[in-house]
Design an enzyme around this catalytic site. Structure first.
Site, PDB file in Angstrom:
ATOM      1  N   SER A 184      18.356  53.416 -18.762  1.00 23.67           N
ATOM      2  CA  SER A 184      17.158  54.264 -18.850  1.00 23.67           C
ATOM      3  C   SER A 184      17.492  55.743 -19.020  1.00 23.67           C
ATOM      4  O   SER A 184      16.808  56.607 -18.474  1.00 23.67           O
ATOM      5  CB  SER A 184      16.247  54.035 -17.641  1.00 23.67           C
TER       6      SER A 184
ATOM      7  N   GLU B 117      23.315  41.953 -20.604  1.00 21.59           N
ATOM      8  CA  GLU B 117      22.459  40.922 -21.222  1.00 21.59           C
ATOM      9  C   GLU B 117      23.311  39.763 -21.730  1.00 21.59           C
ATOM     10  O   GLU B 117      22.883  38.606 -21.691  1.00 21.59           O
ATOM     11  CB  GLU B 117      21.624  41.549 -22.351  1.00 21.59           C
TER      12      GLU B 117
ATOM     13  N   ASN C 292      22.812  51.566 -28.495  1.00 21.06           N
ATOM     14  CA  ASN C 292      22.834  50.097 -28.586  1.00 21.06           C
ATOM     15  C   ASN C 292      21.444  49.628 -29.015  1.00 21.06           C
ATOM     16  O   ASN C 292      20.517  49.655 -28.216  1.00 21.06           O
ATOM     17  CB  ASN C 292      23.213  49.522 -27.211  1.00 21.06           C
TER      18      ASN C 292
ATOM     19  N   HIS D 126      28.187  43.526 -22.132  1.00 17.18           N
ATOM     20  CA  HIS D 126      26.853  44.038 -21.785  1.00 17.18           C
ATOM     21  C   HIS D 126      26.189  43.063 -20.809  1.00 17.18           C
ATOM     22  O   HIS D 126      26.350  41.841 -20.923  1.00 17.18           O
ATOM     23  CB  HIS D 126      26.004  44.200 -23.053  1.00 17.18           C
TER      24      HIS D 126
ATOM     25  N   GLY E 149      16.706  49.281 -19.133  1.00 14.23           N
ATOM     26  CA  GLY E 149      15.397  48.960 -19.704  1.00 14.23           C
ATOM     27  C   GLY E 149      14.267  48.959 -18.684  1.00 14.23           C
ATOM     28  O   GLY E 149      13.178  48.473 -18.967  1.00 14.23           O
TER      29      GLY E 149
ATOM     30  N   GLU F 164      26.803  50.554 -16.304  1.00 12.30           N
ATOM     31  CA  GLU F 164      25.379  50.322 -16.517  1.00 12.30           C
ATOM     32  C   GLU F 164      24.816  49.485 -15.365  1.00 12.30           C
ATOM     33  O   GLU F 164      24.885  48.248 -15.402  1.00 12.30           O
ATOM     34  CB  GLU F 164      25.164  49.560 -17.828  1.00 12.30           C
TER      35      GLU F 164
ATOM     36  N   LYS G  41      20.470  46.684 -29.798  1.00 10.89           N
ATOM     37  CA  LYS G  41      20.134  45.299 -29.389  1.00 10.89           C
ATOM     38  C   LYS G  41      19.506  44.544 -30.558  1.00 10.89           C
ATOM     39  O   LYS G  41      19.874  44.805 -31.714  1.00 10.89           O
ATOM     40  CB  LYS G  41      19.223  45.329 -28.155  1.00 10.89           C
TER      41      LYS G  41
HETATM   42  C1  PEP Z   1      21.614  49.271 -22.533  1.00  8.36           C
HETATM   43  O1  PEP Z   1      21.080  48.207 -22.739  1.00  8.36           O
HETATM   44  O2  PEP Z   1      22.817  49.416 -22.748  1.00  8.36           O
HETATM   45  C2  PEP Z   1      20.779  50.354 -22.001  1.00  8.36           C
HETATM   46  C3  PEP Z   1      21.379  51.331 -21.408  1.00  8.36           C
HETATM   47  O3  PEP Z   1      19.431  50.222 -22.175  1.00  8.36           O
HETATM   48  P1  PEP Z   1      18.289  51.298 -21.778  1.00  8.36           P
HETATM   49  O4  PEP Z   1      18.796  52.650 -22.189  1.00  8.36           O
HETATM   50  O5  PEP Z   1      17.088  50.880 -22.574  1.00  8.36           O
HETATM   51  O6  PEP Z   1      18.092  51.190 -20.311  1.00  8.36           O
END
Ligand code: PEP
Length: 250
Positions: free
Chosen positions: A213, A97, A9, A95, A173, A167, A11
């Site tokens: 992460s 966000e 992803n 997601h 992040g 997630e 973003k």
């Molecule tokens: C995400 O935003 O879907 C995600 C998993 O981000 P990150 O791997 O940067 O934590």
């Protein structure tokens, strides 16, 4: 056998030139034949990237979002039909966000899921709890509600087009990853919710990805868990070496 998937992803990152370089840097070195790899670039690059990936059977392309509306006077929105016409295969829906910064409710997401499926697009549906919810031990009921409000109106045939990404918001992040036990426990719980709603056959066929992460040093252990079928990767998907290492880690 469940599909093993690694999805990146991106973003709101990368210029067009950077995006195309990243794609060719990965596709020229990809070896895995058994895993599905998904790129989720910004809308603007979807068509071009879908074209670049069209010769690779195992590489698919996803949009990061879609409108819950079918079409019409919704300035700035992008419909599932438009996404389909750019030859994408998936849409990421829900997601954290989008839920947090754009106030997307479970009901909005249910409509988005319907728009995607109407247009023959598969869905990567994200769910996850906040740190407070985990501390207050309401994380299981929260995830169950996210699934049931947005996905459990689907029959088993439509549900076969859904991939779930667990997630935990506190891991996205942040550099903090869920422990393998925490992740496996939640993935098994999600699978049990699908069994309750449908049956074991449907649940066993559903790919459930971990996101938060995930990087080359923790992906191997996470992906080795029984109910973890791959990952949805944010930050580490922007670096060709890291993303390839994650793909090759299971
Ligand atoms: C995400 O935003 O879907 C995600 C998993 O981000 P990150 O791997 O940067 O934590």
């Amino acid at each position: 056998m469940r599909k093993k998937i690694v999805a990146g992803n991106w973003k709101m990152n990368l210029s067009r030139e950077e995006a195309l370089l990243l794609i060719s840097g990965i596709t020229s070195r990809i070896e895995s034949k058994e895993k599905q790899v998904i790129f989720a670039p910004p809308f603007l690059y979807l068509y071009k990237i879908a074209k670049m990936c069209s010769n690779f059977n195992r590489i698919k392309v996803a949009a990061q979002n879609c409108s819950k509306e079918k079409e019409g006077a919704f300035t700035g929105e992008v419909s599932a039909k438009m996404i389909d016409s750019c030859n994408a295969d998936y849409i990421i829906i829900g997601h954290s966000e989008r839920r947090e910064y754009f106030n997307e409710s479970n009901m909005d997401l249910k409509e988005k899921v319907d728009r995607a499926l109407e247009n023959k697009l598969d869905v990567i549906f994200c769910c996850g709890e906040s740190l407070n919810q985990r501390k207050n031990e309401v994380h299981f009921s929260w995830i169950r509600k996210q699934l049931s409000d947005s996905l459990f109106h689907l029959n088993a045939i439509d549900f076969s087009n859904i991939v779930i990404a667990y997630e935990p918001i506190w891991a996205i992040g942040t550099g903090v990853t869920a422990s393998t036990n925490q992740a496996q426990e939640m993935h098994a719980f999600i699978r049990s919710c699908i069994t309750e709603k449908h049956d074991t056959e449907v649940a066993e066929k559903t790919s459930i990805l971990y996101g938060g992460s995930c990087n080359p040093s923790n992906s191997n252990e996470l992906f080795a868990q029984e109910d973890i079928d791959g990952g949805l990767i944010g930050g580490a998907s922007l670096n060709a070496n890291d993303f390839l290492a994650i793909i090759n880690s299971f």
